[in-house]
Scaffold this motif. Structure first.
Motif, mmCIF file in Angstrom:
data_model
loop_
_atom_site.group_PDB
_atom_site.id
_atom_site.type_symbol
_atom_site.label_atom_id
_atom_site.label_comp_id
_atom_site.label_asym_id
_atom_site.label_seq_id
_atom_site.Cartn_x
_atom_site.Cartn_y
_atom_site.Cartn_z
ATOM 1 N N ASP A 1 0.751 -1.260 -0.112
ATOM 2 C CA ASP A 1 -0.117 -0.035 -0.072
ATOM 3 C C ASP A 1 0.756 1.406 -0.084
ATOM 4 O O ASP A 1 0.461 2.402 -0.405
ATOM 5 C CB ASP A 1 -0.835 -0.196 1.340
ATOM 6 N N GLN A 2 2.313 1.052 0.391
ATOM 7 C CA GLN A 2 2.953 2.249 0.487
ATOM 8 C C GLN A 2 3.717 2.496 -0.879
ATOM 9 O O GLN A 2 4.269 3.715 -1.051
ATOM 10 C CB GLN A 2 4.065 2.180 1.565
ATOM 11 N N THR A 3 3.321 1.894 -1.947
ATOM 12 C CA THR A 3 4.030 1.949 -3.181
ATOM 13 C C THR A 3 3.239 3.211 -4.141
ATOM 14 O O THR A 3 1.924 3.316 -3.744
ATOM 15 C CB THR A 3 3.743 0.646 -4.134
ATOM 16 N N PRO A 4 3.942 4.120 -4.612
ATOM 17 C CA PRO A 4 3.279 5.317 -4.960
ATOM 18 C C PRO A 4 2.730 5.334 -6.632
ATOM 19 O O PRO A 4 1.800 6.023 -6.958
ATOM 20 C CB PRO A 4 4.374 6.391 -5.150
ATOM 21 N N ASP A 5 3.166 4.067 -7.283
ATOM 22 C CA ASP A 5 2.666 3.986 -8.549
ATOM 23 C C ASP A 5 2.733 2.489 -9.409
ATOM 24 O O ASP A 5 3.169 1.817 -8.341
ATOM 25 C CB ASP A 5 3.547 4.929 -9.553
ATOM 26 N N MET B 1 -5.819 -1.819 -4.366
ATOM 27 C CA MET B 1 -4.614 -1.136 -4.615
ATOM 28 C C MET B 1 -4.184 -0.899 -5.752
ATOM 29 O O MET B 1 -3.600 0.400 -6.366
ATOM 30 C CB MET B 1 -3.520 -1.908 -3.733
ATOM 31 N N ILE B 2 -4.185 -1.916 -6.721
ATOM 32 C CA ILE B 2 -3.977 -2.092 -8.101
ATOM 33 C C ILE B 2 -4.936 -0.676 -8.862
ATOM 34 O O ILE B 2 -4.297 -0.229 -9.699
ATOM 35 C CB ILE B 2 -4.254 -3.307 -8.701
ATOM 36 N N ALA B 3 -6.233 -0.890 -8.628
ATOM 37 C CA ALA B 3 -7.070 0.167 -9.055
ATOM 38 C C ALA B 3 -6.399 1.753 -9.169
ATOM 39 O O ALA B 3 -6.800 2.485 -9.972
ATOM 40 C CB ALA B 3 -8.292 0.018 -8.795
ATOM 41 N N ASP B 4 -5.908 1.826 -7.786
ATOM 42 C CA ASP B 4 -5.280 3.254 -7.639
ATOM 43 C C ASP B 4 -4.091 3.792 -8.170
ATOM 44 O O ASP B 4 -3.890 4.611 -8.338
ATOM 45 C CB ASP B 4 -5.014 3.499 -5.976
ATOM 46 N N ARG B 5 -3.467 2.529 -8.669
ATOM 47 C CA ARG B 5 -2.096 2.828 -9.487
ATOM 48 C C ARG B 5 -2.024 2.559 -10.870
ATOM 49 O O ARG B 5 -1.176 3.117 -11.524
ATOM 50 C CB ARG B 5 -1.235 1.873 -8.487
ATOM 51 N N PHE B 6 -2.924 1.684 -11.307
ATOM 52 C CA PHE B 6 -2.851 1.217 -12.799
ATOM 53 C C PHE B 6 -3.634 2.182 -13.593
ATOM 54 O O PHE B 6 -4.853 2.404 -13.549
ATOM 55 C CB PHE B 6 -3.297 -0.073 -12.967
ATOM 56 N N VAL C 1 -5.921 -6.443 -2.795
ATOM 57 C CA VAL C 1 -4.863 -5.978 -3.589
ATOM 58 C C VAL C 1 -5.171 -5.599 -4.995
ATOM 59 O O VAL C 1 -4.780 -4.553 -5.501
ATOM 60 C CB VAL C 1 -3.895 -7.549 -4.034
ATOM 61 N N LEU C 2 -6.368 -6.200 -5.370
ATOM 62 C CA LEU C 2 -6.946 -5.178 -6.697
ATOM 63 C C LEU C 2 -7.313 -3.784 -6.629
ATOM 64 O O LEU C 2 -7.224 -3.064 -7.292
ATOM 65 C CB LEU C 2 -8.228 -6.282 -7.286
#
Length: 92
Positions: free
Chosen positions: A37-41, A87-92, A84-85
């Motif tokens: 969750d700490q990953t920015p991109d 989190m992915i939605a926020d970044r992809f 996890v998905l």
């Protein structure tokens, strides 16, 4: 017939099992979820996701992960946990 199709898919797409296995590990370890969750991109998420999996002897390629994400976004092949998905939605 359904069992045969599932077995065929597992043989043709073995990466799904690896991605699912790591997803289960993530869901059983809140510290992994917090680190992800700490990953920015997108790229840092992919790198960390694969690295954390590799640390546990679970391997899949970047492309394998992207295929699973894309299919799951379209509502099929649920191999990535919902948390996890999101989190992915926020970044992809």
């Amino acid at each position: 017939m359904l069992k045969t199709a599932m077995e065929r898919d597992q043989m043709a797409r073995p990466f799904e099992q690896s991605i699912k296995q790591f997803g289960e590990a993530v869901m059983n370890d809140q510290s992994l979820l917090a680190r992800l969750d700490q990953t920015p991109d997108k790229e840092s998420f992919i790198q960390l996701y694969r690295s954390l999996a590799a640390d546990r002897g679970i391997h899949f390629t970047r492309d394998d992960l992207l295929i699973a994400v894309q299919e799951q976004k379209q509502g099929s092949n649920w191999v990535i946990p919902r948390a996890v998905l999101l989190m992915i939605a926020d970044r992809f």
